[in-house]
Design an enzyme around this catalytic site. Structure first.
Site, short mmCIF file in Angstrom:
data_model
loop_
_atom_site.label_atom_id
_atom_site.label_comp_id
_atom_site.label_asym_id
_atom_site.label_seq_id
_atom_site.Cartn_x
_atom_site.Cartn_y
_atom_site.Cartn_z
N ASP A 8 0.87 -1.18 0.00
CA ASP A 8 0.00 0.00 0.00
C ASP A 8 0.91 1.23 0.00
O ASP A 8 2.15 1.11 -0.17
CB ASP A 8 -0.99 -0.05 1.18
CG ASP A 8 -0.31 0.15 2.53
OD1 ASP A 8 0.95 0.18 2.59
OD2 ASP A 8 -1.03 0.28 3.53
N CYS A 65 3.48 -3.21 3.93
CA CYS A 65 2.66 -2.06 4.29
C CYS A 65 3.39 -1.32 5.40
O CYS A 65 4.59 -1.56 5.61
CB CYS A 65 1.23 -2.47 4.65
SG CYS A 65 1.05 -3.50 6.11
N THR A 67 3.23 -1.49 8.70
CA THR A 67 3.70 -2.42 9.74
C THR A 67 3.97 -3.82 9.21
O THR A 67 4.63 -4.61 9.88
CB THR A 67 2.64 -2.56 10.84
OG1 THR A 67 1.43 -3.05 10.23
CG2 THR A 67 2.37 -1.23 11.54
N HIS A 98 10.61 -24.04 8.30
CA HIS A 98 9.61 -24.75 9.10
C HIS A 98 8.17 -24.56 8.60
O HIS A 98 7.37 -25.48 8.70
CB HIS A 98 9.67 -24.29 10.57
CG HIS A 98 10.88 -24.79 11.29
ND1 HIS A 98 11.03 -24.72 12.66
CD2 HIS A 98 12.02 -25.38 10.83
CE1 HIS A 98 12.19 -25.25 13.02
NE2 HIS A 98 12.83 -25.64 11.92
N HIS A 133 7.94 -31.08 9.70
CA HIS A 133 7.37 -29.76 9.39
C HIS A 133 6.30 -29.86 8.31
O HIS A 133 5.35 -29.09 8.30
CB HIS A 133 8.48 -28.80 8.97
CG HIS A 133 9.54 -28.65 10.02
ND1 HIS A 133 9.29 -28.11 11.25
CD2 HIS A 133 10.85 -29.04 10.03
CE1 HIS A 133 10.39 -28.15 11.99
NE2 HIS A 133 11.35 -28.70 11.26
C1 RB5 Z 1 -1.70 2.63 6.43
O1 RB5 Z 1 -1.69 3.84 7.07
C2 RB5 Z 1 -1.36 1.52 7.40
O2 RB5 Z 1 -2.44 1.27 8.23
C3 RB5 Z 1 -0.95 0.27 6.66
O3 RB5 Z 1 0.14 0.52 5.84
C4 RB5 Z 1 -0.56 -0.93 7.49
O4 RB5 Z 1 0.40 -0.59 8.44
C5 RB5 Z 1 -1.67 -1.70 8.05
O5 RB5 Z 1 -1.49 -2.75 8.70
#
Ligand code: RB5
Length: 145
Positions: A8, A65, A67, A98, A133
């Protein structure tokens, strides 16, 4: 090896960096977007990459993304996907050895580019170990039924 990539807006800069890194190394990379910083919904890109991997159009996927959490949760909803969110090389190694993860997820707002490169190298250069595994992975896949 053919690698599907997607992100994203929160992961686009790390996606572009890793894409260039992999192309320089000679990998085939298919970029499923996003292509600019405009705010988008990460499940759309996770789904595109996951479906390409399940359809065997690509050998594996890399999703990014902010996180890495959102893309990993979304990708794991697609039948046949084992997406692993990794922020260190040991987890990347284990995700393949694994868990036979077919998608690697990372967070641009969590790790730096140097570490991301090493995580990608580790993931791509390791092999599923099978054996006990394989039985465990099969049990995971049976949860989809
Ligand atoms: C976008 O702002 C953010 O929420 C997305 O990139 C991600 O971290 C979601 O899990």
């Amino acid at each position: 090896m053919k690698i599907a990539m997607g992100s994203d807006h929160g992961g686009i800069h790390l996606k572009e960096h890793i894409k260039t890194y992999l192309l320089k190394k000679g990998f085939e990379v298919e970029d499923y977007g996003t292509y600019n910083e405009e705010s988008v919904d990460y499940p759309d890109y996770a789904a595109a990459v996951a479906e390409a991997v399940v359809a065997k159009k690509q050998d594996c996927g890399i999703l990014i993304c902010g996180t890495g959490i959102g893309v990993s949760i979304a990708a794991n909803k697609v039948k046949g996907i084992r997406a692993a969110l990794c922020g260190d090389c040991f987890s990347a190694l284990m995700s393949k050895e694994h868990n036979n993860a077919n998608i690697l997820c990372m967070g641009e707002r969590v790790i730096g580019r140097g570490l991301a490169e090493k995580i990608v190298d580790t993931y791509l250069n390791s092999q599923f170990q099978g054996g006990l595994h394989a039985r465990r992975v099969e049990k995971i896949m049976n949860l989809e039924k």
